[in-house]
Design a protein around this motif. Sequence first.
Motif, PDB file in Angstrom:
ATOM      1  N   CYS A  35      43.731  20.535  31.246  1.00 62.10           N
ATOM      2  CA  CYS A  35      42.808  21.596  30.860  1.00 62.10           C
ATOM      3  C   CYS A  35      42.397  21.326  29.418  1.00 62.10           C
ATOM      4  O   CYS A  35      43.256  21.052  28.569  1.00 62.10           O
ATOM      5  CB  CYS A  35      43.479  22.954  30.959  1.00 62.10           C
ATOM      6  SG  CYS A  35      44.095  23.384  32.606  1.00 62.10           S
ATOM      7  N   ARG A  59      40.893  33.828  28.313  1.00 60.56           N
ATOM      8  CA  ARG A  59      41.770  33.951  29.484  1.00 60.56           C
ATOM      9  C   ARG A  59      40.976  33.801  30.772  1.00 60.56           C
ATOM     10  O   ARG A  59      41.411  33.126  31.719  1.00 60.56           O
ATOM     11  CB  ARG A  59      42.495  35.293  29.460  1.00 60.56           C
ATOM     12  CG  ARG A  59      43.502  35.428  30.598  1.00 60.56           C
ATOM     13  CD  ARG A  59      44.172  36.789  30.633  1.00 60.56           C
ATOM     14  NE  ARG A  59      45.197  36.780  31.669  1.00 60.56           N
ATOM     15  CZ  ARG A  59      46.499  36.853  31.427  1.00 60.56           C
ATOM     16  NH1 ARG A  59      46.941  36.951  30.187  1.00 60.56           N
ATOM     17  NH2 ARG A  59      47.370  36.837  32.426  1.00 60.56           N
ATOM     18  N   VAL A 101      40.224  30.077  31.335  1.00 59.45           N
ATOM     19  CA  VAL A 101      41.395  29.294  31.731  1.00 59.45           C
ATOM     20  C   VAL A 101      41.821  29.654  33.153  1.00 59.45           C
ATOM     21  O   VAL A 101      42.197  28.775  33.946  1.00 59.45           O
ATOM     22  CB  VAL A 101      42.556  29.501  30.740  1.00 59.45           C
ATOM     23  CG1 VAL A 101      43.791  28.721  31.192  1.00 59.45           C
ATOM     24  CG2 VAL A 101      42.155  29.039  29.341  1.00 59.45           C
ATOM     25  N   LEU A 110      48.014  20.376  28.896  1.00 56.73           N
ATOM     26  CA  LEU A 110      47.029  20.570  27.837  1.00 56.73           C
ATOM     27  C   LEU A 110      47.697  20.359  26.491  1.00 56.73           C
ATOM     28  O   LEU A 110      48.923  20.342  26.375  1.00 56.73           O
ATOM     29  CB  LEU A 110      46.366  21.952  27.920  1.00 56.73           C
ATOM     30  CG  LEU A 110      47.247  23.209  27.884  1.00 56.73           C
ATOM     31  CD1 LEU A 110      47.693  23.577  26.464  1.00 56.73           C
ATOM     32  CD2 LEU A 110      46.481  24.395  28.476  1.00 56.73           C
ATOM     33  N   ALA A 167      47.705  22.260  22.996  1.00 56.55           N
ATOM     34  CA  ALA A 167      47.335  23.577  22.479  1.00 56.55           C
ATOM     35  C   ALA A 167      47.261  23.585  20.961  1.00 56.55           C
ATOM     36  O   ALA A 167      48.061  22.939  20.283  1.00 56.55           O
ATOM     37  CB  ALA A 167      48.356  24.614  22.936  1.00 56.55           C
ATOM     38  N   TYR A 183      48.278  30.541  26.456  1.00 54.11           N
ATOM     39  CA  TYR A 183      48.782  29.578  27.419  1.00 54.11           C
ATOM     40  C   TYR A 183      50.192  29.935  27.875  1.00 54.11           C
ATOM     41  O   TYR A 183      50.538  29.747  29.051  1.00 54.11           O
ATOM     42  CB  TYR A 183      48.735  28.167  26.826  1.00 54.11           C
ATOM     43  CG  TYR A 183      47.348  27.762  26.371  1.00 54.11           C
ATOM     44  CD1 TYR A 183      46.232  28.033  27.155  1.00 54.11           C
ATOM     45  CD2 TYR A 183      47.147  27.140  25.140  1.00 54.11           C
ATOM     46  CE1 TYR A 183      44.959  27.693  26.728  1.00 54.11           C
ATOM     47  CE2 TYR A 183      45.881  26.797  24.713  1.00 54.11           C
ATOM     48  CZ  TYR A 183      44.792  27.073  25.503  1.00 54.11           C
ATOM     49  OH  TYR A 183      43.536  26.733  25.078  1.00 54.11           O
ATOM     50  N   GLU A 184      50.993  30.462  26.978  1.00 51.26           N
ATOM     51  CA  GLU A 184      52.344  30.882  27.369  1.00 51.26           C
ATOM     52  C   GLU A 184      52.276  32.025  28.380  1.00 51.26           C
ATOM     53  O   GLU A 184      53.042  32.044  29.366  1.00 51.26           O
ATOM     54  CB  GLU A 184      53.135  31.297  26.132  1.00 51.26           C
ATOM     55  CG  GLU A 184      53.525  30.115  25.246  1.00 51.26           C
ATOM     56  CD  GLU A 184      54.140  30.536  23.923  1.00 51.26           C
ATOM     57  OE1 GLU A 184      54.776  29.684  23.285  1.00 51.26           O
ATOM     58  OE2 GLU A 184      53.978  31.714  23.536  1.00 51.26           O
ATOM     59  N   PHE A 220      52.261  28.251  30.883  1.00 51.24           N
ATOM     60  CA  PHE A 220      52.432  26.928  30.281  1.00 51.24           C
ATOM     61  C   PHE A 220      53.685  26.930  29.405  1.00 51.24           C
ATOM     62  O   PHE A 220      53.984  27.918  28.721  1.00 51.24           O
ATOM     63  CB  PHE A 220      51.216  26.550  29.443  1.00 51.24           C
ATOM     64  CG  PHE A 220      50.019  26.148  30.245  1.00 51.24           C
ATOM     65  CD1 PHE A 220      49.773  24.814  30.540  1.00 51.24           C
ATOM     66  CD2 PHE A 220      49.125  27.106  30.730  1.00 51.24           C
ATOM     67  CE1 PHE A 220      48.664  24.427  31.278  1.00 51.24           C
ATOM     68  CE2 PHE A 220      48.014  26.737  31.469  1.00 51.24           C
ATOM     69  CZ  PHE A 220      47.788  25.402  31.749  1.00 51.24           C
ATOM     70  N   ARG A 279      52.007  23.305  32.838  1.00 47.72           N
ATOM     71  CA  ARG A 279      52.175  24.379  33.826  1.00 47.72           C
ATOM     72  C   ARG A 279      52.490  23.711  35.150  1.00 47.72           C
ATOM     73  O   ARG A 279      51.672  22.968  35.688  1.00 47.72           O
ATOM     74  CB  ARG A 279      50.902  25.218  33.934  1.00 47.72           C
ATOM     75  CG  ARG A 279      51.007  26.412  34.889  1.00 47.72           C
ATOM     76  CD  ARG A 279      49.681  27.161  34.860  1.00 47.72           C
ATOM     77  NE  ARG A 279      49.706  28.408  35.594  1.00 47.72           N
ATOM     78  CZ  ARG A 279      49.339  28.549  36.875  1.00 47.72           C
ATOM     79  NH1 ARG A 279      48.942  27.487  37.566  1.00 47.72           N
ATOM     80  NH2 ARG A 279      49.359  29.730  37.450  1.00 47.72           N
TER      81      ARG A 279
END
Length: 283
Positions: free
Chosen positions: A72, A88, A91, A105, A107, A115-116, A120, A260
């Motif tokens: 990503c 969001r 994604v 990805l 970050a 992302y968390e 991820f 992820r």
Amino acid sequence: MQTKRSEQISIIDLRTSDAAEALRLSRQEAWPHRLEDWQLLLELSHGVGAVHDGQLVGTAMLTPYGDDAATCNMIIVDPSMRGLGLGRQLVEALLAQAGSRECRLIATQSGLPLYEKLGFVATGSITQCQGIVSAVPPSPLVQEASQADLDDILALDFAAHGMDRQGLLKHLINEKPFLILRDENGLRGFASCRAFGRGQIAGPVVARDKETARLLLCAALARHEGQFLRVDLTDAAAPFVSLVETAGLTQVGGGVAMTRAGTHQLAATGDAAVYTLASQALC
């Protein structure tokens, strides 16, 4: 006001004709990508964009590697549209496209919380170094690859990644011959160098051991003496930060490598490691 504005945003599939508008967004972030870099990403990836009042105000790209993995990347929201949950939304659109693939990805610190929340997990760090290369002794054992080396290159890359990146690597080797190092046991490692951003980028560098990686990195540096070069070093390449700094490159940041998990189990063998990235988008 926010609700009304968010209702006026449309999510579209990006096309190659959107490259110029996507470039405008990445330049707002002071990212170095050229129009050609965006065009390559759009060729290799599926992209989604956010449109408000007829203008592109957000992008996100999913670069698939076979049926099992993807990266990503290029997740950008125009500053005027932040705070609406648009990042969001973009994604989540990528993750829907990814299906059962494992997604990776790189970050930024600002992107970490999102992302968390989306599942991820941090797996490492990336150190970005760049600058004008000073004199570096060449590596006489390193040679230029030919198409005859491609199968061995693809096999070594898969051993390091567990991802089927043959589409990307075939494109890169056609753009510019790779550097390789062989011994009596076969291919020990390879390095790709190509035009990117403000100058050139050295990556990926993939090797079976640190000494091979060092020789390939030295060869890449030597070939770009007097030129602007960027390298995105993985944790495996931490011993080489001082090497590239001695060659004239400076640390300018980096990122957090994240994954992820998907339903597929990637088949990296551990027989090789990735020392520099193709780019933070393509990993």
